[in-house]
Design an enzyme around this catalytic site. Structure first.
Site, short mmCIF file in Angstrom:
data_model
loop_
_atom_site.label_atom_id
_atom_site.label_comp_id
_atom_site.label_asym_id
_atom_site.label_seq_id
_atom_site.Cartn_x
_atom_site.Cartn_y
_atom_site.Cartn_z
N ASP A 80 0.81 -1.21 0.00
CA ASP A 80 0.00 0.00 0.00
C ASP A 80 0.85 1.27 0.00
O ASP A 80 0.48 2.27 -0.62
CB ASP A 80 -0.94 0.00 1.21
CG ASP A 80 -2.10 -0.97 1.04
OD1 ASP A 80 -2.32 -1.44 -0.10
OD2 ASP A 80 -2.79 -1.26 2.03
N GLY A 81 1.99 1.25 0.69
CA GLY A 81 2.85 2.43 0.70
C GLY A 81 3.38 2.75 -0.69
O GLY A 81 3.40 3.92 -1.10
N TYR A 198 -5.51 3.84 8.14
CA TYR A 198 -5.23 4.42 9.46
C TYR A 198 -6.52 4.70 10.22
O TYR A 198 -6.63 4.46 11.44
CB TYR A 198 -4.42 5.70 9.26
CG TYR A 198 -3.76 6.28 10.49
CD1 TYR A 198 -3.90 5.69 11.74
CD2 TYR A 198 -2.98 7.43 10.39
CE1 TYR A 198 -3.29 6.23 12.86
CE2 TYR A 198 -2.36 7.99 11.50
CZ TYR A 198 -2.53 7.39 12.73
OH TYR A 198 -1.93 7.93 13.84
N SER A 201 -7.82 1.63 11.90
CA SER A 201 -7.02 1.29 13.09
C SER A 201 -7.36 2.19 14.27
O SER A 201 -7.23 1.78 15.42
CB SER A 201 -5.53 1.41 12.77
OG SER A 201 -5.16 0.52 11.73
#
Length: 318
Positions: A80-81, A198, A201
């Site tokens: 994903d990065g 994010y 999470s």
């Protein structure tokens, strides 16, 4: 596309493992044999691609707004990065981007590494469709409301406290009206695409990517009202830091930061330009969610199976 038009694909590989290099070689050679010009993204520092016997002979570019100019597609090999960095290049020149997962979860990738050859063939044959994914446009203003930074995000904007010994005192605002003030570690403003990253999470809900909405998730906020909010895509969401609080940072997609001094504010609206997302199949998002997060669905029968059971239990009519 005419026969005289040069076809160019920008290849963006993650080079952290030798198997990733092998995947990049496979993709580059297949594209090259099909008569497609391959352009490879490299790091400014030492990069194994530069001296590789195969990948070293292709054109190399570094990360810049013009890296993907003239290409027809950005092909990403990584997690994903890597995809988010490649999407930055594709978004700059309004190109479609295709992700092949070489990482772990790889939620943003369209296919897995074991289907790489099939995916490259689909690119060669132009056998894919493109859908638009919502983005966010970002403006950071200082305490005098002067613009000190601009940016955009595909996944999220993370307003982060830079003082780990204290909290960030901030006010959340929607459509230029205050919603809540609290001390926090930060605030996440996410797209539906970023809701599985994010924001998830931090306790936010999963939004289906077809939904047009902006998700707001306070991160470790100290207040009674700290629930995630789902607001209209036509809204302006802002986070304003108090004048006496810690310095902060607005980070877009995890790697594009804009400093936020005390008293500054970040304003987020729906992006004017979406990310053009390459799709190779019609797999429902529900199935992708279950597969990527390995969600337990043991015992599920579904409407078709239930109908079979009901039919078997219903006696024949005379």
């Amino acid at each position: 596309m005419t026969e005289t038009t040069e076809r160019i694909v920008l290849l963006v590989p993650h080079t952290g493992r030798s198997s990733n290099i092998e995947s990049a070689v496979l993709a580059a050679e297949h594209l090259d044999r099909a008569g497609i010009t391959v352009r490879v993204l490299v790091n400014e520092e030492d990069d194994p691609i530069k001296t590789h016997p195969v990948l070293g002979r292709f054109e190399h570019v570094i990360h810049s707004r013009t890296a993907a100019e003239g290409a027809e597609l950005v092909l990403v090999l990584g997690g994903d990065g890597t995809f988010l960095r490649a999407a930055d290049l594709a978004h700059a020149v309004d190109l479609p981007v295709l992700g092949i997962n070489l990482g772990h979860v790889g939620f943003l990738a369209e296919w897995e590494s074991d289907s790489l050859e099939d995916a490259v063939k689909r690119v060669i044959d132009c056998d894919y469709r493109v859908e638009d994914r919502m983005t966010l446009d970002v403006i950071v203003r200082d305490s005098d409301l002067e613009v000190i930074g601009r940016g955009w995000a595909l996944n999220e904007v993370s307003v982060e406290n830079l003082n780990r010994r204290g909290v960030l005192d901030a006010t959340l605002e929607v459509d230029f009206r205050p919603v809540a003030s609290f001390g926090c570690d930060g605030v996440l403003i996410s797209t539906p695409t970023g809701s599985t990253a994010y924001a998830f999470s931090a306790g936010g809900p999963v939004l289906w990517p077809e939904l047009d909405a902006i998700l707001v998730v306070p991160n470790n906020a100290h207040a009674l009202f700290t629930k995630p909010l789902v607001v209209s895509p036509r809204s302006t969401v802002a986070v304003e830091s108090m004048s006496g609080t810690s310095p902060a940072m607005a980070v877009m997609d995890g790697f594009r930061p804009i400093p936020m001094p005390p008293g500054s504010r970040v304003e987020i609206v729906r992006g004017k330009r979406p990310v053009r997302w390459v799709r190779l199949d019609s797999l429902p998002f529900t199935d992708r969610l279950v597969h990527k997060l390995r969600l337990p669905v043991v015992g599920w029968r579904g409407p078709d199976k239930q109908k079979e059971l009901l039919d078997a239990e219903t006696p024949d009519q005379p």
